[in-house]
Design a protein around this motif. Structure first.
Motif, PDB file in Angstrom:
ATOM      1  N   PRO A   1      92.750 -43.947  10.859  1.00  0.00           N
ATOM      2  CA  PRO A   1      92.455 -45.357  10.568  1.00  0.00           C
ATOM      3  C   PRO A   1      90.977 -45.606  10.269  1.00  0.00           C
ATOM      4  CG  PRO A   1      93.052 -45.041  12.882  1.00  0.00           C
ATOM      5  CD  PRO A   1      93.296 -43.739  12.199  1.00  0.00           C
ATOM      6  N   GLY A   2      90.137 -44.682  10.641  1.00  0.00           N
ATOM      7  CA  GLY A   2      88.710 -44.848  10.365  1.00  0.00           C
ATOM      8  C   GLY A   2      88.375 -44.708   8.885  1.00  0.00           C
ATOM      9  N   ARG A   3      89.292 -44.095   8.121  1.00  0.00           N
ATOM     10  CA  ARG A   3      89.061 -43.948   6.685  1.00  0.00           C
ATOM     11  C   ARG A   3      89.723 -45.107   5.945  1.00  0.00           C
ATOM     12  NH1 ARG A   3      87.242 -38.904   5.803  1.00  0.00           N
ATOM     13  NH2 ARG A   3      87.378 -39.307   3.585  1.00  0.00           N
ATOM     14  N   PRO A   4      89.177 -45.539   4.816  1.00  0.00           N
ATOM     15  CA  PRO A   4      89.855 -46.590   4.053  1.00  0.00           C
ATOM     16  C   PRO A   4      91.084 -46.021   3.360  1.00  0.00           C
ATOM     17  CG  PRO A   4      87.896 -45.845   2.879  1.00  0.00           C
ATOM     18  CD  PRO A   4      87.926 -45.083   4.177  1.00  0.00           C
ATOM     19  N   LEU A   5      92.225 -46.646   3.570  1.00  0.00           N
ATOM     20  CA  LEU A   5      93.469 -46.111   3.017  1.00  0.00           C
ATOM     21  C   LEU A   5      94.009 -47.006   1.910  1.00  0.00           C
ATOM     22  CD1 LEU A   5      95.391 -45.183   6.301  1.00  0.00           C
ATOM     23  CD2 LEU A   5      93.838 -43.747   4.968  1.00  0.00           C
TER      24      LEU A   5
END
Lengths: 213, 500
Positions: free
Chosen positions: A177-181
């Motif tokens: 979730p820390g990465r933009p998806l």
């Protein structure tokens, strides 16, 4: 009093009737739903992904690892693409046979520059068979979110079966979730005219997915 | 809520015009029937729909019961990820915060993702008053904005327009706002979508400030989620330098894992798709070499109350805060299908609007006091709701509140609501019924009198009762009261006769 304190105070007063309940979060909601729908082998899962991608008008190709460079070259040529955006971490061999000008994914590029590029080729983070979805997590072989948004033609390479999961729950487990998806299910579409789906609004109007392996 | 709805007449009056408009009736019937069958098919694919629905309900209830804790946790997570959190107690405060944030960027225009929260607070009008132009980028919102119209559906605000009307609006209005509609634009949906693409393209590419809402906020990670179809959301969330998200405080879910429920139930309930074309999730701002230039450098989250804590204070009504804005209840509602969205006098129309608007705004106005009655209580809305909001239960509860008055919470304070004046006749009838039912002798005499005077009974009620009987048949009084029949026939055992 700040609005923060005001709102939090209102919440606490609003819940004054609720008896204290120390049920831990893990037990708060029953998770009786399925982790995936139906039992499928790896190959069946990949086939379901292909079917569901196609349902929502993505163009699906399948090939072996060694055929990928020639397939990409053919698809870009058929599209008559002169320029292609390339994420910095994309496998160099993939575009080895393509005769197009490569445009690097750079921090300085502005949106107008990207708008002038014909196509973009990326890998993906995971693909979801039940929903016909590919998920990008802005990893090195996928690039900044905008490069798969502004060009009108997106080719996404999925490593099958390794990157293919059955369901949304299994996909979320794999994602950070820390990465933009960006979850992509078919090309840009709208249901805004008479609640009927029409493809082709602001995102890439042509989405091609290559299942490799 | 939005100023565009101020001074709305009560629902029956507002609906009268819509019901008499054959084009509107046709548009709504076509659209709602199209989506109904598709939703049913999309839901039927999921053998565990019942379990998903129950999990969604329980996750939302769990969160609402601990909303203060989860709000604080979310604030910490968003802040740690590089975002800035603002708190807005009401619409005015939210509008002031957003206006200030836009002004600080030095920009005078913004691009907007479709968002119910910003419609609810009338953000576009507030920005306009400060010289900031807000461009709606969702196709249906664009149709509404260009047509100087009001939204009539949660998901498809221009559902009341058919393709021919949309083409006419595009031809007449696009030039005023930017790139005009292409020459010779026809009414095929694909061409209309293309016209919107061309019209908005330049605005996306030059935008410096984006404004959005969010479908979900994850407390544990500080992640926001926007679910959309067209790609306008992705444009607004990733191209501008500054992103401002205005989100109702009830949109929280505790953990990342909880999304596995709602990302399965929301798309199937709203557009009847296995998955909507685009879902974006982001956590604060990106930095580091790889993240540089990926998405906005500045991210503001405005947490909005605006009546939500008042709704939370109502033991029955608080379940309305579980709503994930899928609009399945609108599409299935027989009243919505005939009356259309405008009659509800709120950005939240349909069954969910009928329980949400009077709670967010209070029942002080004519329209809000009438909304709990804008239903036949058939229960179809409850059946399709993916978070199991018992809308009929809340409607009946709110009717009681309107008629009887009582203790409610407004802007965080307990106040005693006076019974609504309009329901004096209803209350008088109920008082008379209570008197009669507690006096068996009087009831018997009254029933016998009613039976004997059957021939003289009117077909419609006079005076204030006229409104009730205008659309209903009065129940026919039987020739013999039930209790007399029971006594005469010994409970139906001695004689199957009818009264003379």
């Amino acid at each position: 009093m700040s609005s923060r304190e005001l709102i939090l105070g209102r919440v606490r007063r609003a819940l004054a009737d609720v008896p204290p309940d120390d049920t831990p979060y893990e037990d708060a909601a029953p998770r009786g739903y399925l982790r995936e729908h139906g039992a499928r082998g790896a190959e069946e899962t990949v086939a379901l992904l292909a079917e569901h991608l196609a349902d929502y008008r993505a163009i699906v190709h399948r090939c072996g690892e060694s055929e990928l460079p020639s397939l990409l070259a053919r698809l870009l040529a058929e599209r008559e693409a002169a320029t292609v955006l390339v994420p910095t971490g994309l496998d160099e061999t993939w575009l080895a046979e393509s005769d197009v000008t490569r445009v690097a994914d750079r921090a300085e590029s502005d949106a107008h520059e990207l708008d002038a590029v014909d196509s973009v080729v990326t890998a993906c983070a995971v693909a979801v068979a039940e929903t016909g979805t590919i998920v990008l997590d802005a990893g090195p072989d996928q690039g900044r979110r905008r490069i798969t948004l502004v060009p009108d033609h997106h080719i996404c390479v999925v490593r099958a079966p390794d990157q293919v999961v059955s369901s949304v729950p299994l996909a979320l487990e794999r994602l950070d979730p820390g990465r933009p998806l960006t979850w992509i299910s078919g090309p840009s579409a709208t249901s805004d005219i008479e609640l009927d789906r029409v493809e082709g609004v602001h995102g890439p109007r042509t989405l091609e997915v290559i299942l490799v392996g | 809520m939005s100023g565009t709805f101020v001074g709305m007449p009560a629902f029956p009056e507002a609906a009268r015009e819509a019901v008499a408009d054959p084009t509107l009736r046709g548009n709504l019937r076509h659209a709602t029937h199209t989506i109904r069958a598709k939703r049913a098919a999309a839901v039927a694919e999921m053998s565990d729909w019942v379990e998903l629905r129950e999990a969604g309900r329980r996750i939302k209830d769990h969160t609402l019961r601990r909303l203060d804790r989860y709000l604080v946790q979310l604030e910490e997570a968003v802040t740690a990820a590089g975002g800035t959190v603002h708190w807005a107690a009401d619409a005015d405060e939210a509008n002031r915060i957003v206006t200030r944030l836009v002004k600080e960027t030095g920009e005078s225009e913004v691009v907007k993702v479709k968002s119910m929260a910003t419609q609810e607070i009338g953000l576009n009008e507030a920005l306009e008053a400060e010289g900031i132009r807000a461009y709606e980028t969702d196709l249906a919102e664009l149709i509404v904005q260009l047509g100087r119209d009001r939204p009539s559906h949660i998901l498809v605000p221009a559902i009341h327009r058919n393709r021919g009307e949309i083409r006419d609006i595009f031809r007449a209005e696009m030039g005023e706002w930017g790139r005009p509609a292409p020459e010779g634009l026809t009414d095929t949906p694909a061409e209309l979508a293309e016209a919107a693409r061309l019209h908005l393209r330049e605005k996306f590419l030059r935008a410096k400030v984006g404004i959005s809402g969010a479908n979900f906020m994850v407390a544990e990670t500080g992640t926001l989620v926007v679910v959309e179809s067209e790609g306008n959301g992705r444009m607004c969330l990733t191209l501008p330098e500054t992103l401002i998200s205005v989100v109702g405080i009830e949109k929280i879910v505790p953990t990342w894992r909880d999304l596995e429920v709602f990302l399965q139930t929301l798309p199937r309930s709203s557009t009847a798709e296995r998955m909507n074309p685009y879902t974006s999730t982001w956590t604060g701002t990106r930095d580091g070499d790889a993240g540089e230039g990926d998405g906005p450098r500045t991210f503001h989250l405005v947490l909005l109350d605006n009546g939500r804590t008042d709704t939370l204070a109502d033991e029955v009504g608080r379940q309305a805060l579980r709503c994930i804005r899928c609009s399945a209840c609108l599409n299935v509602c027989p009243v919505y299908e005939r009356a259309g969205g405008h009659a509800y006098g709120s950005v939240y129309p349909g069954p969910i609007g009928a329980i949400l608007s009077p709670q967010l705004r209070g029942t002080g106005s004519e329209i809000d006091a009438s909304l709990p009655y804008a239903s036949s209580l058939c229960g179809a809305c409850y059946e399709v709701c993916p978070v199991a909001i018992d809308i009929p239960e809340v409607l009946v509860h709110l009717r009681e509140r309107v008629v009887e008055g009582g203790l409610v919470t407004r802007e965080g304070n307990k106040v005693v609501l006076k019974p609504a004046r309009g329901h004096a006749a209803e209350r008088a009838a109920m008082r008379a019924a209570r008197w009669a039912f507690s006096r068996p002798g009087a009831l018997r005499a009254g029933q016998r009198l009613a039976s004997r005077t059957r021939a003289l009974h009117p077909r419609t009620l006079p005076g204030p009762g006229r409104a009730w009987s205008a659309a209903r048949d009065l129940p026919a009084v039987p020739a013999e009261p039930f209790r007399d029949w029971w006594q005469r026939t010994n409970g139906g055992t001695t004689e199957e006769g009818t009264a003379k």
